[in-house]
Write an enzyme that holds these catalytic residues in place. Structure first.
Site, PDB file in Angstrom:
ATOM      1  N   ALA A 100       0.340  -1.234  -0.108  1.00 55.58           N
ATOM      2  CA  ALA A 100      -0.551  -0.004  -0.096  1.00 55.58           C
ATOM      3  C   ALA A 100       0.882   1.117   0.147  1.00 55.58           C
ATOM      4  O   ALA A 100       1.798   1.119  -0.276  1.00 55.58           O
ATOM      5  CB  ALA A 100      -0.854   0.017   1.225  1.00 55.58           C
ATOM      6  N   HIS A 101       0.029   2.431   0.332  1.00 60.46           N
ATOM      7  CA  HIS A 101       1.088   4.049  -0.693  1.00 60.46           C
ATOM      8  C   HIS A 101       1.843   3.876   0.940  1.00 60.46           C
ATOM      9  O   HIS A 101       1.343   3.596   2.388  1.00 60.46           O
ATOM     10  CB  HIS A 101       0.153   4.908  -0.304  1.00 60.46           C
ATOM     11  N   ASN A 102       2.497   4.701   0.173  1.00 59.40           N
ATOM     12  CA  ASN A 102       3.715   5.070   1.874  1.00 59.40           C
ATOM     13  C   ASN A 102       4.562   4.115   2.535  1.00 59.40           C
ATOM     14  O   ASN A 102       5.259   3.995   3.180  1.00 59.40           O
ATOM     15  CB  ASN A 102       2.947   5.542   2.420  1.00 59.40           C
TER      16      ASN A 102
END
Length: 341
Positions: free
Chosen positions: A240-242
């Protein structure tokens, strides 16, 4: 492609024993050996197959002592397993596409391709893309604007790399992998609906990373989702993001890592591992299959279960759980005795 035994022996720095120079053109398992095939013996459990395999050549350890005659030509090497891996690469490379760009591909303005690249049919390369030398871009790949791809990277059919993302050198992205799709960012509203949070970051994949088929690595909300050098990601994984994944970490199929989690280096995640967001997993952590990690994990830990606990503790919990009915009966008997006293 055909190879003579002496060519293979030279390639692997091995020595030939048996018929001087048979020709091989395929790789095979020792129990399924065929004429013209080359196989290997690395696990002692399979030794009995060596005495009647139909393969023409067999790789064995230098100190292997057969109990009876072996019909195949032997090539003695230091490590048959690693030597077979070398041959797999040789045979696989022989099947790679040639150089050049298909007339049916599309390349945007100001994009630059290095030397000896291959671009297949219906591949689409956006504007201001920089691609290194010896890159292989298979049919129907999409590469968005301002993407950078390093030397010797392979993008198999249907790979999608969104704008602004970076892929290092010697990476392999398998069919259907998606790099840089939006992270899962939505703000709940008072009326029960969700407002989308724009994802304006990117994904940075460092050198020597392999990404399996239909795996997804989401772009950061801001900044970068980072996959460090040497990471190996199996099919159908989700990052997922980051998220930051440390170097030389490996994760098996259907592993999912939620947003903003930091994963250390040299970790191993077995299949269907789930990791919640905003935690840290230390270096050299092993997480067993179908485990759910819900809190920070110290370096050098082995985690098991859902919620995941240290493996030794989880085993004790498992033993107690198996005996819970017996324990319940014993407790009821004790309570009954105390009540009657």
């Amino acid at each position: 492609m055909n190879y003579e035994a002496k060519q293979i022996a030279k390639m692997l720095k091995g020595s030939i024993e048996g018929e001087s120079n048979p020709t091989v053109w395929k790789l095979c398992k020792i129990e399924e050996g065929v004429e013209g095939g080359i196989t290997f013996l690395a696990n002692p459990k399979y030794t009995h197959y060596a005495y009647d395999t139909k393969a023409s050549v067999i790789l064995v350890k230098k100190d292997f002592v057969p109990e009876k005659e072996i019909p195949a030509t032997m090539i003695r090497v230091d490590n048959p397993y690693l030597s077979m891996a070398q041959l797999l690469k040789v045979f696989n490379d022989a099947n790679r596409p040639g150089k050049g760009k298909s007339r049916k591909c599309s390349i945007g303005r100001k994009s630059k391709l290095g030397k000896n690249c291959y671009v297949g049919e219906f591949a689409v390369i956006g504007r201001n893309v920089t691609i290194g030398n010896n890159v292989q871009i298979y049919p129907q790949v999409y590469i968005g604007d301002n993407v950078t791809i390093g030397d010797d990277t392979i993008l198999y059919a249907g790979v999608k790399i969104y704008r602004e993302c970076q892929v290092g050198s010697r990476c392999i992205l398998h069919a259907g992998a998606v790099v840089g799709a939006d992270g899962f960012g939505f703000a709940p509203q008072e009326d029960g609906t969700y407002s989308k949070i724009d994802q304006i970051g990117n994904v940075v994949i460092e050198d020597d990373v392999e990404v399996g088929a239909n795996a997804c690595i989401d772009r950061a909300t801001m900044g970068s989702t980072i996959v460090q050098r040497g990471v190996k990601i199996d099919n159908l994984c989700q990052i997922a993001h980051n998220v930051v994944v440390g170097h030389d970490t490996a994760m098996a199929s259907q592993t999912g890592i939620a947003g903003s989690t930091k994963v250390g280096s040299n970790c191993v995640f077995a299949g269907q591992v789930g990791i919640v967001g905003h935690i840290e997993v230390g270096d050299h952590v092993i997480v067993a299959a179908q485990s759910g990690v819900t809190r920070n994990v110290a370096p050098n830990s082995t985690m098991l279960g859902s919620p995941a606990l240290d493996a030794s503790r989880q085993r004790k919990v498992y033993v107690l759980t198996r005996n819970i009915e017996t324990m319940e009966k014993r407790l009821a008997e004790v309570e009954k005795k105390l009540k009657n006293e």
